[in-house]
Write a protein that holds these residues in place. Structure first.
Motif, PDB file in Angstrom:
ATOM      1  N   GLU A   1       0.866  -1.178   0.000  1.00  0.00           N
ATOM      2  CA  GLU A   1       0.000   0.000   0.000  1.00  0.00           C
ATOM      3  C   GLU A   1       0.906   1.233   0.000  1.00  0.00           C
ATOM      4  O   GLU A   1       1.389   1.668   1.037  1.00  0.00           O
ATOM      5  N   ASN A   2       1.140   1.761  -1.171  1.00  0.00           N
ATOM      6  CA  ASN A   2       1.975   2.965  -1.311  1.00  0.00           C
ATOM      7  C   ASN A   2       3.351   2.724  -0.677  1.00  0.00           C
ATOM      8  O   ASN A   2       4.078   1.846  -1.120  1.00  0.00           O
ATOM      9  N   ARG A   3       3.701   3.458   0.364  1.00  0.00           N
ATOM     10  CA  ARG A   3       5.031   3.320   0.968  1.00  0.00           C
ATOM     11  C   ARG A   3       5.130   2.151   1.942  1.00  0.00           C
ATOM     12  O   ARG A   3       6.213   1.889   2.484  1.00  0.00           O
ATOM     13  N   PHE A   4       4.024   1.475   2.162  1.00  0.00           N
ATOM     14  CA  PHE A   4       3.988   0.379   3.127  1.00  0.00           C
ATOM     15  C   PHE A   4       3.927  -0.962   2.393  1.00  0.00           C
ATOM     16  O   PHE A   4       3.124  -1.124   1.470  1.00  0.00           O
ATOM     17  N   SER A   5       4.747  -1.882   2.818  1.00  0.00           N
ATOM     18  CA  SER A   5       4.705  -3.221   2.247  1.00  0.00           C
ATOM     19  C   SER A   5       5.011  -4.220   3.348  1.00  0.00           C
ATOM     20  O   SER A   5       5.558  -3.868   4.397  1.00  0.00           O
ATOM     21  N   VAL A   6       4.618  -5.458   3.093  1.00  0.00           N
ATOM     22  CA  VAL A   6       4.879  -6.495   4.089  1.00  0.00           C
ATOM     23  C   VAL A   6       5.771  -7.565   3.489  1.00  0.00           C
ATOM     24  O   VAL A   6       5.841  -7.742   2.280  1.00  0.00           O
ATOM     25  N   ASN A   7       6.451  -8.275   4.372  1.00  0.00           N
ATOM     26  CA  ASN A   7       7.196  -9.473   4.011  1.00  0.00           C
ATOM     27  C   ASN A   7       6.545 -10.614   4.784  1.00  0.00           C
ATOM     28  O   ASN A   7       6.762 -10.774   5.994  1.00  0.00           O
ATOM     29  N   PHE A   8       5.708 -11.351   4.091  1.00  0.00           N
ATOM     30  CA  PHE A   8       4.926 -12.424   4.703  1.00  0.00           C
ATOM     31  C   PHE A   8       5.636 -13.747   4.440  1.00  0.00           C
ATOM     32  O   PHE A   8       5.791 -14.172   3.288  1.00  0.00           O
TER      33      PHE A   8
ATOM     34  N   SER B   1       8.787   2.656   3.679  1.00  0.00           N
ATOM     35  CA  SER B   1       9.791   3.319   2.843  1.00  0.00           C
ATOM     36  C   SER B   1       9.578   4.826   2.870  1.00  0.00           C
ATOM     37  O   SER B   1       8.464   5.301   3.108  1.00  0.00           O
ATOM     38  N   ASP B   2      10.670   5.555   2.639  1.00  0.00           N
ATOM     39  CA  ASP B   2      10.586   7.014   2.580  1.00  0.00           C
ATOM     40  C   ASP B   2       9.817   7.555   3.792  1.00  0.00           C
ATOM     41  O   ASP B   2       8.816   8.268   3.662  1.00  0.00           O
TER      42      ASP B   2
END
Lengths: 114, 118
Positions: free
Chosen positions: B61-68, B80-81
């Motif tokens: 979601e935009n600057r947010f991501s997950v590592n599942f 990020s950023d």
């Protein structure tokens, strides 16, 4: 316009008193919840109602009694308040079926027992 | 019963940098939902991102991501950023797949307080 509204936002009361917190949602959701956030920010489920039926009742003192007059409202009544009841109480709602099963939270009620 | 563990009580990141918040969970279920919520000083609980366990692709979601990492039962959040407005408590949460009865509750981790510095 608020999706899940709680009243009051702040509540300061003396030990031994009885108080209520009200919650209303205008999202048409089927299920509503009460969560308690303690002083260390830990969030824990207390109760849940689905269309006026109690479906979750965690280990909570029986001084706490939820009431759901209809599926848009879930109130929390607390008898004989104790110092340890001081916390932030969050109401939330959720659509039971379909969609993304997302939860919408109210802005919380900070209860302080003195 | 499911448990959610956030091992980082506090994290700090400089503005415009990247930070990763950790979350692990314990469950015997094969299908479930995972969430990251943000709680700024205003107290409002804001959904940041969600992941369905049956999806292999990591949510973004935009600057947010997950590592599942399903086998490892790990669900980390990468921001990020980073911006000053990202400063908040971040909670990882788990929900069972059934969606009814006791399965419909969210189980939260203990939270990670994120500070964003200039």
């Amino acid at each position: 316009d608020t999706a899940v509204s709680q009243t009051p936002k702040y509540l300061v009361t003396q030990m031994g008193n009885d108080k209520s917190i009200k919650c209303e949602q205008n999202l048409g959701h089927d299920t509503m919840y009460w969560y308690k956030q303690d002083s260390k920010k830990f969030l824990k489920i207390m109760f849940s109602y689905n269309n006026k039926e109690l479906i979750i009742n965690e280990t909570v003192p029986n001084r706490f009694s939820p009431k759901s007059p209809d599926k848009a409202h879930l109130n929390l009544h607390i008898n004989s308040l104790e110092l340890g009841d001081s916390a932030v109480y969050f109401c939330a709602s959720r659509q039971k079926f379909g969609g993304y099963h997302g939860y919408t939270f109210g802005s919380g009620t900070r209860l302080t027992v003195v | 019963a499911q448990t959610v563990t956030q091992s980082q009580p506090e994290m700090s990141v400089q503005e415009a940098e990247t930070v990763t918040l950790s979350c692990t969970y314990d469950t015997s279920e094969s299908d479930y939902y995972l969430f990251w919520y943000k709680q700024p000083p205003s107290r409002q609980m804001i959904l940041v991102i969600r992941q369905e366990a049956y999806k292999q692709q990591n949510a973004t979601e935009n600057r947010f991501s997950v590592n599942f990492q399903k086998a490892a039962k790990s669900f980390s959040l990468k921001i990020s950023d980073s911006q000053l407005g990202d400063a908040a408590m971040y909670f990882c949460a788990y929900r069972s797949p059934g969606g009814t009865g006791t399965a419909s509750k969210l189980t939260f981790g203990t939270g990670t307080r994120l500070q964003v510095t200039l």
